[in-house]
Design a protein around this motif. Sequence first.
Motif, PDB file in Angstrom:
ATOM      1  N   GLU A 226      -3.892  30.981   2.566  1.00 13.79           N
ATOM      2  CA  GLU A 226      -3.122  30.300   3.371  1.00 13.79           C
ATOM      3  C   GLU A 226      -3.624  29.872   4.657  1.00 13.79           C
ATOM      4  O   GLU A 226      -3.233  28.932   5.573  1.00 13.79           O
ATOM      5  N   SER A 227      -4.725  30.725   5.108  1.00 11.78           N
ATOM      6  CA  SER A 227      -5.469  30.267   6.293  1.00 11.78           C
ATOM      7  C   SER A 227      -6.062  28.785   6.269  1.00 11.78           C
ATOM      8  O   SER A 227      -5.853  27.913   7.202  1.00 11.78           O
ATOM      9  N   VAL A 228      -6.722  28.496   4.841  1.00  7.88           N
ATOM     10  CA  VAL A 228      -7.106  27.150   4.695  1.00  7.88           C
ATOM     11  C   VAL A 228      -6.065  26.027   4.713  1.00  7.88           C
ATOM     12  O   VAL A 228      -5.861  24.955   5.295  1.00  7.88           O
ATOM     13  N   GLU A 229      -4.454  26.639   4.405  1.00  4.21           N
ATOM     14  CA  GLU A 229      -3.452  25.671   4.241  1.00  4.21           C
ATOM     15  C   GLU A 229      -3.199  25.311   5.687  1.00  4.21           C
ATOM     16  O   GLU A 229      -2.866  23.975   5.928  1.00  4.21           O
ATOM     17  N   PHE A 230      -3.125  26.135   6.754  1.00  5.07           N
ATOM     18  CA  PHE A 230      -2.601  25.734   7.937  1.00  5.07           C
ATOM     19  C   PHE A 230      -3.874  24.959   8.616  1.00  5.07           C
ATOM     20  O   PHE A 230      -3.661  24.128   9.241  1.00  5.07           O
ATOM     21  N   LEU A 231      -5.040  25.371   8.329  1.00  7.51           N
ATOM     22  CA  LEU A 231      -6.184  24.660   9.188  1.00  7.51           C
ATOM     23  C   LEU A 231      -6.531  23.266   8.684  1.00  7.51           C
ATOM     24  O   LEU A 231      -6.931  22.443   9.416  1.00  7.51           O
ATOM     25  N   THR A 232      -6.125  23.109   7.347  1.00 13.63           N
ATOM     26  CA  THR A 232      -6.156  21.706   7.106  1.00 13.63           C
ATOM     27  C   THR A 232      -5.111  20.644   7.503  1.00 13.63           C
ATOM     28  O   THR A 232      -5.332  19.399   7.551  1.00 13.63           O
ATOM     29  N   LYS A 233      -4.047  21.172   8.209  1.00 18.49           N
ATOM     30  CA  LYS A 233      -3.286  20.458   8.833  1.00 18.49           C
ATOM     31  C   LYS A 233      -3.756  19.737  10.337  1.00 18.49           C
ATOM     32  O   LYS A 233      -3.087  19.056  10.803  1.00 18.49           O
ATOM     33  N   LEU A 234      -4.768  20.580  10.692  1.00 14.97           N
ATOM     34  CA  LEU A 234      -5.034  20.114  11.971  1.00 14.97           C
ATOM     35  C   LEU A 234      -6.064  19.105  12.395  1.00 14.97           C
ATOM     36  O   LEU A 234      -6.863  18.921  11.025  1.00 14.97           O
ATOM     37  N   PRO A 235      -6.402  18.547  13.408  1.00 14.90           N
ATOM     38  CA  PRO A 235      -7.546  17.428  13.692  1.00 14.90           C
ATOM     39  C   PRO A 235      -9.017  18.068  13.000  1.00 14.90           C
ATOM     40  O   PRO A 235      -9.397  19.139  13.265  1.00 14.90           O
ATOM     41  N   ALA A 236      -9.660  17.039  12.095  1.00 13.26           N
ATOM     42  CA  ALA A 236     -10.956  17.395  11.535  1.00 13.26           C
ATOM     43  C   ALA A 236     -11.998  17.239  12.801  1.00 13.26           C
ATOM     44  O   ALA A 236     -13.278  17.569  12.298  1.00 13.26           O
ATOM     45  N   ASP A 237     -11.728  16.943  13.903  1.00 11.53           N
ATOM     46  CA  ASP A 237     -12.719  16.620  14.688  1.00 11.53           C
ATOM     47  C   ASP A 237     -13.088  17.784  15.853  1.00 11.53           C
ATOM     48  O   ASP A 237     -13.627  17.788  16.624  1.00 11.53           O
ATOM     49  N   ASP A 238     -11.990  19.016  15.666  1.00 10.82           N
ATOM     50  CA  ASP A 238     -12.139  20.265  16.243  1.00 10.82           C
ATOM     51  C   ASP A 238     -13.240  21.233  15.734  1.00 10.82           C
ATOM     52  O   ASP A 238     -12.859  21.498  14.706  1.00 10.82           O
ATOM     53  N   LEU A 239     -14.248  21.349  16.611  1.00 16.73           N
ATOM     54  CA  LEU A 239     -15.576  22.049  16.179  1.00 16.73           C
ATOM     55  C   LEU A 239     -14.960  23.672  15.468  1.00 16.73           C
ATOM     56  O   LEU A 239     -15.449  23.910  14.553  1.00 16.73           O
ATOM     57  N   GLU A 240     -14.157  24.144  16.487  1.00 16.17           N
ATOM     58  CA  GLU A 240     -13.835  25.556  16.338  1.00 16.17           C
ATOM     59  C   GLU A 240     -12.869  25.698  14.738  1.00 16.17           C
ATOM     60  O   GLU A 240     -13.013  26.496  14.109  1.00 16.17           O
ATOM     61  N   ILE A 241     -11.945  24.507  14.991  1.00 21.06           N
ATOM     62  CA  ILE A 241     -11.069  24.643  13.735  1.00 21.06           C
ATOM     63  C   ILE A 241     -11.851  24.346  12.285  1.00 21.06           C
ATOM     64  O   ILE A 241     -11.741  25.056  11.439  1.00 21.06           O
ATOM     65  N   THR A 242     -12.660  23.351  12.491  1.00 25.28           N
ATOM     66  CA  THR A 242     -13.553  23.000  11.050  1.00 25.28           C
ATOM     67  C   THR A 242     -14.462  24.231  10.725  1.00 25.28           C
ATOM     68  O   THR A 242     -14.741  24.625   9.599  1.00 25.28           O
ATOM     69  N   HIS A 243     -15.069  24.970  11.587  1.00 26.54           N
ATOM     70  CA  HIS A 243     -16.032  26.144  11.432  1.00 26.54           C
ATOM     71  C   HIS A 243     -15.025  27.197  10.851  1.00 26.54           C
ATOM     72  O   HIS A 243     -15.360  27.766   9.782  1.00 26.54           O
ATOM     73  N   THR A 244     -13.974  27.396  11.272  1.00 26.19           N
ATOM     74  CA  THR A 244     -13.024  28.624  10.874  1.00 26.19           C
ATOM     75  C   THR A 244     -12.608  28.122   9.455  1.00 26.19           C
ATOM     76  O   THR A 244     -12.446  29.111   8.531  1.00 26.19           O
ATOM     77  N   LEU A 245     -12.348  26.923   9.275  1.00 25.16           N
ATOM     78  CA  LEU A 245     -11.956  26.433   7.942  1.00 25.16           C
ATOM     79  C   LEU A 245     -12.846  26.608   6.678  1.00 25.16           C
ATOM     80  O   LEU A 245     -12.804  27.053   5.854  1.00 25.16           O
ATOM     81  N   SER A 246     -14.112  26.246   7.337  1.00 28.85           N
ATOM     82  CA  SER A 246     -15.186  26.276   6.172  1.00 28.85           C
ATOM     83  C   SER A 246     -15.590  27.652   5.949  1.00 28.85           C
ATOM     84  O   SER A 246     -16.013  28.050   4.991  1.00 28.85           O
ATOM     85  N   VAL A 247     -15.212  28.673   7.043  1.00 28.88           N
ATOM     86  CA  VAL A 247     -15.605  30.156   6.869  1.00 28.88           C
ATOM     87  C   VAL A 247     -14.723  30.622   5.756  1.00 28.88           C
ATOM     88  O   VAL A 247     -15.052  31.557   4.924  1.00 28.88           O
ATOM     89  N   SER A 248     -13.472  30.168   5.841  1.00 28.20           N
ATOM     90  CA  SER A 248     -12.464  30.683   4.932  1.00 28.20           C
ATOM     91  C   SER A 248     -12.662  30.124   3.717  1.00 28.20           C
ATOM     92  O   SER A 248     -12.474  31.092   2.741  1.00 28.20           O
ATOM     93  N   LEU A 249     -12.900  29.100   3.352  1.00 29.24           N
ATOM     94  CA  LEU A 249     -13.373  28.523   1.945  1.00 29.24           C
ATOM     95  C   LEU A 249     -14.700  29.314   1.572  1.00 29.24           C
ATOM     96  O   LEU A 249     -14.739  29.672   0.404  1.00 29.24           O
ATOM     97  N   ASN A 250     -15.646  29.675   2.327  1.00 29.60           N
ATOM     98  CA  ASN A 250     -16.459  30.427   1.838  1.00 29.60           C
ATOM     99  C   ASN A 250     -16.405  31.734   1.486  1.00 29.60           C
ATOM    100  O   ASN A 250     -16.787  32.335   0.500  1.00 29.60           O
ATOM    101  N   LYS A 251     -15.634  32.409   2.247  1.00 28.59           N
ATOM    102  CA  LYS A 251     -14.909  33.879   1.748  1.00 28.59           C
ATOM    103  C   LYS A 251     -14.159  33.767   0.428  1.00 28.59           C
ATOM    104  O   LYS A 251     -14.358  34.781  -0.248  1.00 28.59           O
ATOM    105  N   ILE A 252     -13.458  32.923   0.191  1.00 29.94           N
ATOM    106  CA  ILE A 252     -12.763  32.483  -1.227  1.00 29.94           C
ATOM    107  C   ILE A 252     -13.887  32.589  -1.948  1.00 29.94           C
ATOM    108  O   ILE A 252     -13.932  33.302  -3.128  1.00 29.94           O
ATOM    109  N   GLY A 253     -14.782  31.827  -1.990  1.00 24.87           N
ATOM    110  CA  GLY A 253     -15.955  31.619  -2.763  1.00 24.87           C
ATOM    111  C   GLY A 253     -16.744  32.843  -3.261  1.00 24.87           C
ATOM    112  O   GLY A 253     -16.984  32.996  -4.339  1.00 24.87           O
TER     113      GLY A 253
END
Length: 365
Positions: A226-253
Amino acid sequence: MTTPVCPFVKAARPDDNGSAKKSTVGGSEATRKDSGDTATVSPKCPFGYDSNNFKLGPLSCMICQALLFDCTKCIPCSHLFCKVCISRFKDCPLCGADIEKLEADTNLQSMVDRFIEGHARIKRAHVGVNGEGEQVSNDDKKVIYEDVSLDRGAFLVQQAMRAFRAQNIESAKSRLIMCAEDIRDQLEKTGNTSELCSQLGAVLGMLGDCCRAMGDAAAAINYFEESVEFLTKLPADDLEITHTLSVSLNKIGDLKYYDGDLQASRSYYFRSLGVRRDVIKNHPGVASQILDVAVSLAKVADVDRTLGKEDVAVDGFQEGIKLLESLTLKSEEAGLEPRRLSVLGFLKSQLEEKQSEATASSVSS
């Protein structure tokens, strides 16, 4: 160097290694200047505290330093702690008295719960002054309420992170659930603003960490997704957002990996790698992002190796090594050096292990 901005003031965010790091946050400020039709007023605490005498001591647990959760009294000394915190002790950590038994203190817990419910939710009309110097009430004007400490969302996250660090996971989860509910209410009223989606994505990720710490992998995955779902709605040029998104994906992995679902694990790791590659294309000079890419390369290559894709794994390890060996840190980035060396050491050890296996195989044949 671009400094990432976390969506919560003074909140700590877990990184890929599960440690918490300080970050600055967006969200409402204690005092905000706005247009002429907006006023800033200081509400009163539900229990009479103000900005000069605001103390949480009587409502806090001295062990976890967070607001009491499942408030429990030591008998006979009557000192109060969270149930989870005091259950680890045989003697009272405050006075040293032997603990004969523990009793719930529902009255004090009710007070704590009412304090949290009332925190930053005081409603009052704007009071202005007319042309003759008289005070007049104007309910039509928008009022921004200045809290006595932090805004409610940051306050709840702060309490949750204190409890989490003290291994009082149920307390942390409870505060984060309340915070997520608040943000969802705001989303219904205002729509999917970037700030609110970023905040909700961060809180959902923290809830995933809580569930993972409690051993509930399925619930953790649900929160991370669900975190990934919300974060993918946001601008991809925000470093904090993209970092948090990638971390959530890694944690699922990670959770899929531990569950033995290697294909699914690789899929999430690869998605995270894609997010991180896109970031360094747009921000090529940000050392922390290059480190993130190297971590993702290590994760993908490790799964490839387990799946028997040796050549692909070697390519991944070598790419990560090349990235880190060519990375030159600036003086203000010196704090990243231990992590760079740690990731580089892992990548080299994996590559050397693979080469040793190949040498042994050729000798035996």
